[in-house]
Design a protein around this motif. Structure first.
Motif, mmCIF file in Angstrom:
data_model
loop_
_atom_site.group_PDB
_atom_site.id
_atom_site.type_symbol
_atom_site.label_atom_id
_atom_site.label_comp_id
_atom_site.label_asym_id
_atom_site.label_seq_id
_atom_site.Cartn_x
_atom_site.Cartn_y
_atom_site.Cartn_z
ATOM 1 N N LEU A 196 0.847 -1.190 0.000
ATOM 2 C CA LEU A 196 0.000 0.000 0.000
ATOM 3 C C LEU A 196 0.884 1.241 0.000
ATOM 4 C CD1 LEU A 196 -2.650 -1.097 2.661
ATOM 5 C CD2 LEU A 196 -2.626 -1.535 0.191
ATOM 6 N N LEU A 197 0.687 2.092 -0.977
ATOM 7 C CA LEU A 197 1.461 3.321 -1.078
ATOM 8 C C LEU A 197 0.646 4.472 -0.505
ATOM 9 C CD1 LEU A 197 2.902 2.953 -4.704
ATOM 10 C CD2 LEU A 197 3.899 2.203 -2.529
ATOM 11 N N GLN A 198 1.177 5.112 0.525
ATOM 12 C CA GLN A 198 0.510 6.241 1.167
ATOM 13 C C GLN A 198 1.323 7.515 0.911
ATOM 14 O OE1 GLN A 198 -2.372 5.695 2.359
ATOM 15 N NE2 GLN A 198 -2.380 3.486 2.786
ATOM 16 N N ASN A 199 0.712 8.464 0.233
ATOM 17 C CA ASN A 199 1.362 9.740 -0.082
ATOM 18 C C ASN A 199 2.742 9.545 -0.712
ATOM 19 O OD1 ASN A 199 -0.826 11.199 1.136
ATOM 20 N ND2 ASN A 199 0.069 10.720 3.139
ATOM 21 N N PRO A 200 2.833 8.754 -1.780
ATOM 22 C CA PRO A 200 4.138 8.523 -2.404
ATOM 23 C C PRO A 200 4.643 9.787 -3.086
ATOM 24 C CG PRO A 200 2.406 7.640 -3.777
ATOM 25 C CD PRO A 200 1.746 8.082 -2.495
ATOM 26 N N PRO A 201 5.945 9.962 -3.178
ATOM 27 C CA PRO A 201 6.496 11.139 -3.866
ATOM 28 C C PRO A 201 6.242 11.047 -5.372
ATOM 29 C CG PRO A 201 8.248 9.597 -3.319
ATOM 30 C CD PRO A 201 7.002 9.074 -2.652
ATOM 31 N N LEU A 275 10.678 -0.670 -17.763
ATOM 32 C CA LEU A 275 11.277 0.103 -16.671
ATOM 33 C C LEU A 275 11.693 -0.860 -15.564
ATOM 34 C CD1 LEU A 275 9.047 3.295 -16.200
ATOM 35 C CD2 LEU A 275 11.247 3.101 -17.355
ATOM 36 N N TRP A 276 12.970 -0.841 -15.222
ATOM 37 C CA TRP A 276 13.468 -1.702 -14.156
ATOM 38 C C TRP A 276 13.460 -1.001 -12.798
ATOM 39 C CZ3 TRP A 276 13.749 -6.590 -15.309
ATOM 40 C CH2 TRP A 276 14.032 -6.986 -16.618
ATOM 41 N N ASP A 277 13.431 0.319 -12.792
ATOM 42 C CA ASP A 277 13.487 1.089 -11.550
ATOM 43 C C ASP A 277 12.127 0.988 -10.845
ATOM 44 O OD1 ASP A 277 13.355 3.237 -9.630
ATOM 45 O OD2 ASP A 277 15.093 4.141 -10.617
ATOM 46 N N GLN A 278 12.069 0.210 -9.780
ATOM 47 C CA GLN A 278 10.792 -0.049 -9.110
ATOM 48 C C GLN A 278 10.243 1.174 -8.393
ATOM 49 O OE1 GLN A 278 9.141 -3.064 -9.644
ATOM 50 N NE2 GLN A 278 10.822 -3.136 -11.124
ATOM 51 N N ASP A 279 11.111 2.047 -7.889
ATOM 52 C CA ASP A 279 10.629 3.269 -7.259
ATOM 53 C C ASP A 279 9.944 4.170 -8.285
ATOM 54 O OD1 ASP A 279 11.540 2.532 -4.758
ATOM 55 O OD2 ASP A 279 13.483 3.514 -5.013
ATOM 56 N N GLN A 280 10.549 4.280 -9.433
ATOM 57 C CA GLN A 280 9.944 5.089 -10.491
ATOM 58 C C GLN A 280 8.633 4.471 -10.972
ATOM 59 O OE1 GLN A 280 12.065 5.575 -14.336
ATOM 60 N NE2 GLN A 280 11.831 7.773 -13.995
ATOM 61 N N ALA A 286 1.101 5.234 -8.893
ATOM 62 C CA ALA A 286 0.409 6.016 -7.864
ATOM 63 C C ALA A 286 -0.153 7.327 -8.379
ATOM 64 C CB ALA A 286 1.362 6.280 -6.699
ATOM 65 N N HIS A 287 0.429 7.885 -9.415
ATOM 66 C CA HIS A 287 0.020 9.214 -9.860
ATOM 67 C C HIS A 287 -0.668 9.214 -11.213
ATOM 68 C CE1 HIS A 287 1.934 11.118 -6.433
ATOM 69 N NE2 HIS A 287 3.001 10.379 -6.649
ATOM 70 N N SER A 288 -1.110 8.037 -11.682
ATOM 71 C CA SER A 288 -1.869 7.990 -12.924
ATOM 72 C C SER A 288 -3.353 8.180 -12.630
ATOM 73 C CB SER A 288 -1.650 6.654 -13.642
ATOM 74 O OG SER A 288 -2.057 5.575 -12.831
ATOM 75 N N VAL A 289 -4.072 8.735 -13.577
ATOM 76 C CA VAL A 289 -5.510 8.923 -13.419
ATOM 77 C C VAL A 289 -6.218 7.577 -13.434
ATOM 78 C CG1 VAL A 289 -7.591 9.841 -14.542
ATOM 79 C CG2 VAL A 289 -5.528 11.250 -14.362
ATOM 80 N N ARG A 306 -0.914 -4.216 -7.900
ATOM 81 C CA ARG A 306 -0.009 -3.094 -7.668
ATOM 82 C C ARG A 306 -0.728 -1.763 -7.879
ATOM 83 N NH1 ARG A 306 6.202 -3.094 -9.877
ATOM 84 N NH2 ARG A 306 6.945 -1.250 -8.725
ATOM 85 N N ALA A 307 -1.570 -1.709 -8.891
ATOM 86 C CA ALA A 307 -2.355 -0.495 -9.121
ATOM 87 C C ALA A 307 -3.314 -0.238 -7.964
ATOM 88 C CB ALA A 307 -3.121 -0.618 -10.430
ATOM 89 N N MET A 308 -3.950 -1.297 -7.457
ATOM 90 C CA MET A 308 -4.858 -1.142 -6.324
ATOM 91 C C MET A 308 -4.105 -0.636 -5.104
ATOM 92 S SD MET A 308 -7.033 -4.658 -6.787
ATOM 93 C CE MET A 308 -8.044 -4.430 -5.311
ATOM 94 N N GLY A 309 -2.947 -1.231 -4.827
ATOM 95 C CA GLY A 309 -2.159 -0.800 -3.682
ATOM 96 C C GLY A 309 -1.667 0.622 -3.807
ATOM 97 N N ALA A 310 -1.520 1.079 -5.053
ATOM 98 C CA ALA A 310 -1.063 2.454 -5.290
ATOM 99 C C ALA A 310 -2.208 3.465 -5.281
ATOM 100 C CB ALA A 310 -0.336 2.528 -6.635
#
Length: 420
Positions: A196-201, A275-280, A286-289, A306-310
């Motif tokens: 679960l991503l909460q307020n991700p950058p 994309l291999w960078d998991q943070d990116q 997390a920031h897609s509509v 992953r989309a649900m958790g984000a």
């Protein structure tokens, strides 16, 4: 649940720490695929609970001067073995080496084998007295990417899993129902978890020329059953003002990859490749509509979780597997026209889209928790070493499940606009 022949329940008090082998994946650290993620997330938690976990990993060719591969990761022991270059059947050679190592070395108390394709190797483990379960994954023989020989092999391997394994793991109710109807055998329903991503950058979006809540997203391999072509076509038919970001590549160059490249000749469509960078990648989710999910074959898909958790609203291909995951909070499509309308709705009704995204994250928190998943793996492991087995209980293939078509799929005429 008590094991057959036992009168007392199997609990931590009567079965101690276990030696567990995990076989049949690329291994860890997880950089590719749902199986690898499950091995990492479950394996590390089993280690934290006092168990000894060995993960068999495919050897990677490294350049001269590079450090040798790690032998321990997050407390898990790693054994690196090669895979022969045999095309689609190359991974089976790695499983063969792994099974030989496990069966002739320090014998584990039990083995988790991932992918029904690896089931023919299970008898070698059982002959050494190693209880073995097979995670059957989805219905691989339905995938369009496989030719006739591979499809026949997967159909045959399903039967071997049913015949030889002490237990079968399915990650979705639709797969449970398939094995019950096709083989009259029970399976263990154990799904996946998600974070679960909460307020991700959003600091990594600028590198891609994107802004928060300023795009739609699809993450998928370019394979026909993932319908990336339908997603791009549906997006192009829409009046969406925000761009479509596509993460993924084709496993092999071919007509389908060329079709996607041709459809992507629209200034609003951006192909980012892999994309291999998991943070990116987390920030992209997390920031897609909206997250557009075209997967139609398989069980519970980790990308969708992953989309649900984000906390992202999901628009998914209309099959039972995706409906089981998203429930009433998903929006569903089976053609480009329906998808176009759903994408437009997501942009025109941002408050409702946000409400749906929050509901999906709450659903993920309730249903897709790695701690609970690990509980189920641990419980099954204890039952296996205490004598539980479904081996020999199936009468064989019953033929009650049709060979063609998508299990759980709805006919195109019933595609619904869903929750968005």
């Amino acid at each position: 649940m008590a094991a057959p022949g036992h009168t007392e329940p199997v609990t931590p008090s009567n079965v101690g720490a276990l030696r567990i082998a995990m076989i049949g994946t690329r291994g860890v650290p997880a950089a590719f695929g749902g199986f690898e993620t499950a091995v990492e997330e479950v394996g590390r938690r089993l280690v934290d609970r006092g168990h000894a976990v060995t993960v068999y990993c495919r050897s990677r060719n490294s350049a001269p001067g590079h450090l040798p591969p790690a032998t321990v990761y997050l407390g898990m022991r790693l054994v690196h073995l090669p895979a022969l270059r045999l095309g689609a059947f190359g991974p089976l050679s790695h499983t063969a080496f792994s099974v030989a190592h496990a069966a002739t070395g320090s014998r584990p108390d039990l083995a988790f084998v991932f992918n029904s394709a690896n089931a023919p190797f299970v008898p070698f483990l059982r002959k050494r007295g190693i209880p073995t379960t097979v995670h059957v994954d989805g219905l691989e023989w339905k995938r369009d990417k496989w030719g006739g020989t591979a499809r026949r092999y997967y159909r045959w391997a399903e039967q071997q899993a049913v015949r030889w394994a002490d237990a079968l793991i399915a990650d979705a109710p639709g797969i449970v129902d398939y094995y019950q109807a096709e083989f009259a055998i029970p399976t263990e329903l154990i799904g996946y978890g998600t974070h679960l991503l909460q307020n991700p950058p959003a600091t990594r979006l600028a590198e891609l020329g994107l802004r928060p809540h300023g795009y739609h997203l699809v993450v998928a391999r370019f394979e026909p059953e993932n319908h990336v072509d339908v997603i791009i076509d549906g997006y192009r038919r829409s009046s969406a003002a925000l761009p479509l970001v596509v993460v993924g590549t084709a496993p092999h160059p071919g007509a389908y990859a060329r079709k996607i490249a041709a459809l992507a000749h629209d200034p609003r469509v951006r192909l980012l490749g892999r994309l291999w960078d998991q943070d990116q990648l987390d920030q992209l989710y997390a920031h897609s509509v909206s997250y557009l999910h075209g997967h139609s074959v398989g069980g519970t898909n980790p990308s969708l979780l992953r989309a649900m958790g984000a906390r992202t609203a999901a628009i998914a291909w209309d099959v039972r597997f995706n409906r089981d995951v998203l429930g009433v909070y998903g929006a569903y499509f089976r053609d480009a026209g329906t998808l176009a309308a759903l994408i437009e709705d997501a942009e025109l009704n941002p408050h409702h889209t946000q409400e749906v995204s929050e509901a999906l994250q709450r659903r993920a928190a309730a249903l897709y928790n790695w701690g609970h998943v690990t509980d189920n793996y641990e419980d099954l492991a204890r039952r296996l070493v205490s004598g539980y087995s479904t081996q020999g209980k199936s009468p064989g293939r019953t033929g009650r499940t049709p060979r063609r078509g998508r299990t759980g799929a709805r006919p195109p005429s019933t595609a619904a606009r869903g929750a968005l």
